[in-house]
Design a protein around this motif. Structure first.
Motif, PDB file in Angstrom:
ATOM      1  N   SER A 123       0.845  -1.189   0.000  1.00  0.00           N
ATOM      2  CA  SER A 123       0.000   0.000   0.000  1.00  0.00           C
ATOM      3  C   SER A 123       0.877   1.234   0.000  1.00  0.00           C
ATOM      4  CB  SER A 123      -0.909  -0.007   1.236  1.00  0.00           C
ATOM      5  OG  SER A 123      -1.645   1.174   1.311  1.00  0.00           O
ATOM      6  N   HIS A 124       0.521   2.238  -0.819  1.00  0.00           N
ATOM      7  CA  HIS A 124       1.361   3.411  -0.993  1.00  0.00           C
ATOM      8  C   HIS A 124       1.199   4.433   0.117  1.00  0.00           C
ATOM      9  CE1 HIS A 124       1.765   1.576  -4.739  1.00  0.00           C
ATOM     10  NE2 HIS A 124       1.434   2.537  -5.569  1.00  0.00           N
ATOM     11  N   SER A 125       0.073   4.452   0.824  1.00  0.00           N
ATOM     12  CA  SER A 125      -0.246   5.604   1.651  1.00  0.00           C
ATOM     13  C   SER A 125      -0.555   5.228   3.094  1.00  0.00           C
ATOM     14  CB  SER A 125      -1.440   6.363   1.062  1.00  0.00           C
ATOM     15  OG  SER A 125      -2.590   5.552   1.058  1.00  0.00           O
TER      16      SER A 125
ATOM     17  N   ALA B 251       7.585  -0.719  -0.122  1.00  0.00           N
ATOM     18  CA  ALA B 251       8.047  -1.934   0.547  1.00  0.00           C
ATOM     19  C   ALA B 251       8.498  -1.622   1.979  1.00  0.00           C
ATOM     20  CB  ALA B 251       9.193  -2.557  -0.246  1.00  0.00           C
ATOM     21  N   TYR B 252       9.130  -0.481   2.168  1.00  0.00           N
ATOM     22  CA  TYR B 252       9.562  -0.021   3.490  1.00  0.00           C
ATOM     23  C   TYR B 252       8.362   0.136   4.416  1.00  0.00           C
ATOM     24  CZ  TYR B 252      12.273   3.211   6.595  1.00  0.00           C
ATOM     25  OH  TYR B 252      12.915   3.837   7.630  1.00  0.00           O
ATOM     26  N   LEU B 253       7.297   0.761   3.920  1.00  0.00           N
ATOM     27  CA  LEU B 253       6.069   0.905   4.708  1.00  0.00           C
ATOM     28  C   LEU B 253       5.510  -0.460   5.097  1.00  0.00           C
ATOM     29  CD1 LEU B 253       4.072   3.807   2.984  1.00  0.00           C
ATOM     30  CD2 LEU B 253       5.174   3.838   5.225  1.00  0.00           C
ATOM     31  N   ASP B 254       5.518  -1.388   4.155  1.00  0.00           N
ATOM     32  CA  ASP B 254       4.994  -2.730   4.446  1.00  0.00           C
ATOM     33  C   ASP B 254       5.797  -3.417   5.547  1.00  0.00           C
ATOM     34  OD1 ASP B 254       2.843  -2.698   2.813  1.00  0.00           O
ATOM     35  OD2 ASP B 254       3.706  -3.911   1.217  1.00  0.00           O
ATOM     36  N   LEU B 255       7.118  -3.270   5.515  1.00  0.00           N
ATOM     37  CA  LEU B 255       7.947  -3.876   6.556  1.00  0.00           C
ATOM     38  C   LEU B 255       7.662  -3.245   7.914  1.00  0.00           C
ATOM     39  CD1 LEU B 255      11.421  -4.285   4.781  1.00  0.00           C
ATOM     40  CD2 LEU B 255       9.738  -6.060   5.307  1.00  0.00           C
ATOM     41  N   MET B 256       7.456  -1.939   7.951  1.00  0.00           N
ATOM     42  CA  MET B 256       7.140  -1.286   9.225  1.00  0.00           C
ATOM     43  C   MET B 256       5.779  -1.734   9.748  1.00  0.00           C
ATOM     44  SD  MET B 256       8.730   2.588   9.058  1.00  0.00           S
ATOM     45  CE  MET B 256       8.140   3.066   7.431  1.00  0.00           C
ATOM     46  N   ARG B 257       4.876  -2.076   8.853  1.00  0.00           N
ATOM     47  CA  ARG B 257       3.564  -2.579   9.291  1.00  0.00           C
ATOM     48  C   ARG B 257       3.671  -3.962   9.915  1.00  0.00           C
ATOM     49  NH1 ARG B 257       1.919  -0.324   4.064  1.00  0.00           N
ATOM     50  NH2 ARG B 257       0.493   1.427   4.385  1.00  0.00           N
ATOM     51  N   THR B 258       4.628  -4.759   9.465  1.00  0.00           N
ATOM     52  CA  THR B 258       4.627  -6.183   9.817  1.00  0.00           C
ATOM     53  C   THR B 258       5.768  -6.619  10.732  1.00  0.00           C
ATOM     54  OG1 THR B 258       5.846  -6.652   7.765  1.00  0.00           O
ATOM     55  CG2 THR B 258       3.437  -6.812   7.681  1.00  0.00           C
ATOM     56  N   HIS B 259       6.752  -5.745  10.987  1.00  0.00           N
ATOM     57  CA  HIS B 259       7.907  -6.132  11.802  1.00  0.00           C
ATOM     58  C   HIS B 259       8.132  -5.126  12.926  1.00  0.00           C
ATOM     59  CE1 HIS B 259       8.604  -8.442   8.156  1.00  0.00           C
ATOM     60  NE2 HIS B 259       9.435  -9.202   8.841  1.00  0.00           N
ATOM     61  N   PRO B 260       8.460  -5.602  14.129  1.00  0.00           N
ATOM     62  CA  PRO B 260       8.717  -4.679  15.236  1.00  0.00           C
ATOM     63  C   PRO B 260      10.057  -3.955  15.125  1.00  0.00           C
ATOM     64  CG  PRO B 260       8.969  -6.952  15.962  1.00  0.00           C
ATOM     65  CD  PRO B 260       8.413  -7.012  14.580  1.00  0.00           C
ATOM     66  N   LEU B 261      10.990  -4.484  14.322  1.00  0.00           N
ATOM     67  CA  LEU B 261      12.279  -3.830  14.130  1.00  0.00           C
ATOM     68  C   LEU B 261      12.614  -3.812  12.647  1.00  0.00           C
ATOM     69  CD1 LEU B 261      14.985  -2.615  15.079  1.00  0.00           C
ATOM     70  CD2 LEU B 261      15.824  -4.964  15.415  1.00  0.00           C
ATOM     71  N   VAL B 262      12.820  -2.615  12.121  1.00  0.00           N
ATOM     72  CA  VAL B 262      13.121  -2.455  10.693  1.00  0.00           C
ATOM     73  C   VAL B 262      14.344  -1.551  10.545  1.00  0.00           C
ATOM     74  CG1 VAL B 262      12.306  -1.581   8.465  1.00  0.00           C
ATOM     75  CG2 VAL B 262      10.719  -2.761  10.007  1.00  0.00           C
ATOM     76  N   PHE B 263      15.274  -1.974   9.701  1.00  0.00           N
ATOM     77  CA  PHE B 263      16.414  -1.151   9.323  1.00  0.00           C
ATOM     78  C   PHE B 263      16.148  -0.564   7.936  1.00  0.00           C
ATOM     79  CE2 PHE B 263      18.136  -4.022  12.453  1.00  0.00           C
ATOM     80  CZ  PHE B 263      19.082  -3.269  13.142  1.00  0.00           C
ATOM     81  N   GLY B 264      16.290   0.731   7.800  1.00  0.00           N
ATOM     82  CA  GLY B 264      16.200   1.398   6.501  1.00  0.00           C
ATOM     83  C   GLY B 264      17.591   1.815   6.077  1.00  0.00           C
ATOM     84  N   ILE B 265      18.142   1.157   5.055  1.00  0.00           N
ATOM     85  CA  ILE B 265      19.541   1.340   4.679  1.00  0.00           C
ATOM     86  C   ILE B 265      19.623   1.880   3.255  1.00  0.00           C
ATOM     87  CG2 ILE B 265      21.789   0.230   4.442  1.00  0.00           C
ATOM     88  CD1 ILE B 265      20.623   0.180   7.290  1.00  0.00           C
ATOM     89  N   GLY B 266      20.346   2.981   3.081  1.00  0.00           N
ATOM     90  CA  GLY B 266      20.510   3.511   1.740  1.00  0.00           C
ATOM     91  C   GLY B 266      20.992   4.943   1.752  1.00  0.00           C
ATOM     92  N   PRO B 267      21.189   5.525   0.558  1.00  0.00           N
ATOM     93  CA  PRO B 267      21.780   6.863   0.459  1.00  0.00           C
ATOM     94  C   PRO B 267      20.836   7.972   0.908  1.00  0.00           C
ATOM     95  CG  PRO B 267      21.139   6.061  -1.704  1.00  0.00           C
ATOM     96  CD  PRO B 267      20.956   4.922  -0.759  1.00  0.00           C
ATOM     97  N   ALA B 268      21.388   9.155   1.047  1.00  0.00           N
ATOM     98  CA  ALA B 268      20.597  10.326   1.426  1.00  0.00           C
ATOM     99  C   ALA B 268      19.551  10.615   0.362  1.00  0.00           C
ATOM    100  CB  ALA B 268      21.528  11.534   1.588  1.00  0.00           C
ATOM    101  N   GLY B 269      18.414  11.147   0.795  1.00  0.00           N
ATOM    102  CA  GLY B 269      17.384  11.573  -0.145  1.00  0.00           C
ATOM    103  C   GLY B 269      16.398  10.509  -0.538  1.00  0.00           C
TER     104      GLY B 269
END
Length: 330
Positions: free
Chosen positions: A108-110, A128-146
């Motif tokens: 889901s986008h929103s 996909a990041y939003l989906d992981l935050m919905r389904t996991h108690p711990l999420v790492f967001g890894i990647g460049p600025a922006g």
């Protein structure tokens, strides 16, 4: 769902019919600048006559442009804006769907962050990041600025507050430049630490608007340096650690073990931009290695293609990545 209808003409155009001329004017933009941007992005030709929009180009590009226009019109029907950033986002989503295997699932986008505010993902990686935050108690967001790692984490925390799934939103980052000692800076404690936490405040104000100040005053939202997390147990909270590439292994372990009952955590960072001695993101990289495969923990990866700031930022990140790769060539 958009009310736009489509049909094919003998010239192999795709023609979309939109029932609301006022919304269609918003879709086109002033002097049809939105159509011009879409033409440049997808390499099609778009013409509008009355409530009809004709799209010419290669078959796959026509269909992709039609998908984008339907999605943008649906946004307008929902009271949202339609500008260059929204166009770029829907182009990304349409391209991802076109390249995906048949039957592939998309998140889901929103998310709703207040009764009158909706935050949307602007790339498939963000969805996909939003989906992981919905389904996991711990999420790492890894990647460049922006790439929107911190912004979306703050937005999701605001969403959980709005839905009453958590009671507090806690945002933290290391004040590395001052060694987390802060004593030599002028002013009181708040004035000392605010410069290091300003990016988190900016994300909150952008997501929540005027409500942010009140929520900060009541303690519903707390913004604090990482050193202040020691010894705490954070229950019924959504906790964000930003700039995790500047965290030592001991600090990372301390932070992750603050997780209390009914709480969730998001850790964001860019391992290539560590300010630790030697430029190594030891705390972040060690956590990713140790927690790989641990139930409840997940990692969302972003690349330069997911940058959603100025288009030049994408090219800057790509140039630095190429330079780094050349340094490590034998």
């Amino acid at each position: 769902m958009s009310a736009a209808k489509s049909r094919r003409t003998p010239k192999e155009q795709v023609t979309l019919e939109f029932p609301d001329n006022a919304l269609l004017a918003g879709l086109a933009g002033a002097h049809q600048k939105n159509f011009v941007r879409l033409e440049q992005k997808i390499d099609v030709q778009i013409a509008m006559r009355g409530n009809l929009v004709a799209i010419e180009g290669a078959p796959d590009k026509r269909e992709r442009a039609a998908t984008v226009l339907r999605a943008l019109y649906a946004r307008l029907e929902g009271g949202e804006a339609c500008g260059s950033s929204e166009i770029d986002a829907e182009v990304r989503f349409a391209g991802e769907r076109a390249a995906a295997p048949v039957g592939a699932a998309f998140g889901s986008h929103s998310i709703r962050t207040a009764s009158s505010r909706v935050t949307r993902a602007r790339s498939p990686a963000q969805a996909a990041y939003l989906d992981l935050m919905r389904t996991h108690p711990l999420v790492f967001g890894i990647g460049p600025a922006g790439t929107g790692k911190t912004y979306l984490a703050a937005a999701f925390g605001a969403h959980l507050l709005h839905e009453r799934q958590v009671e507090r939103l806690i945002l933290s980052r290391p004040a590395l430049e001052a060694g987390e000692r802060l004593g030599f800076l002028p002013g009181d404690l708040k004035e000392k630490i605010d410069p290091y936490l300003r990016p988190l405040y900016d994300a909150l104000f952008d997501v929540l608007g005027d409500k942010t100040e009140k929520l900060l005053e009541t303690g519903t939202i707390e913004v604090a340096p990482l050193a202040f997390m020691r010894g705490r147990t954070l229950s019924r909270a959504f906790v964000i650690l930003d700039e995790a590439q500047n965290v030592t292994p001991a600090q990372m372990k301390m932070f992750l073990t603050r997780l209390g009952e009914d709480s969730r955590m998001v850790v964001t960072g860019d391992p290539s931009q560590s300010d630790l001695p030697g430029g190594r993101a030891d705390g972040l990289n060690e956590a990713l290695r140790i927690l790989n495969g641990v139930e409840g923990a997940a990692v969302a990866h972003f690349t330069e293609l997911d940058v959603v700031r100025h288009a030049l930022v994408t090219r800057i990140v790509g140039a630095y990545n190429r330079a780094d790769a050349q340094k490590h060539e034998p």
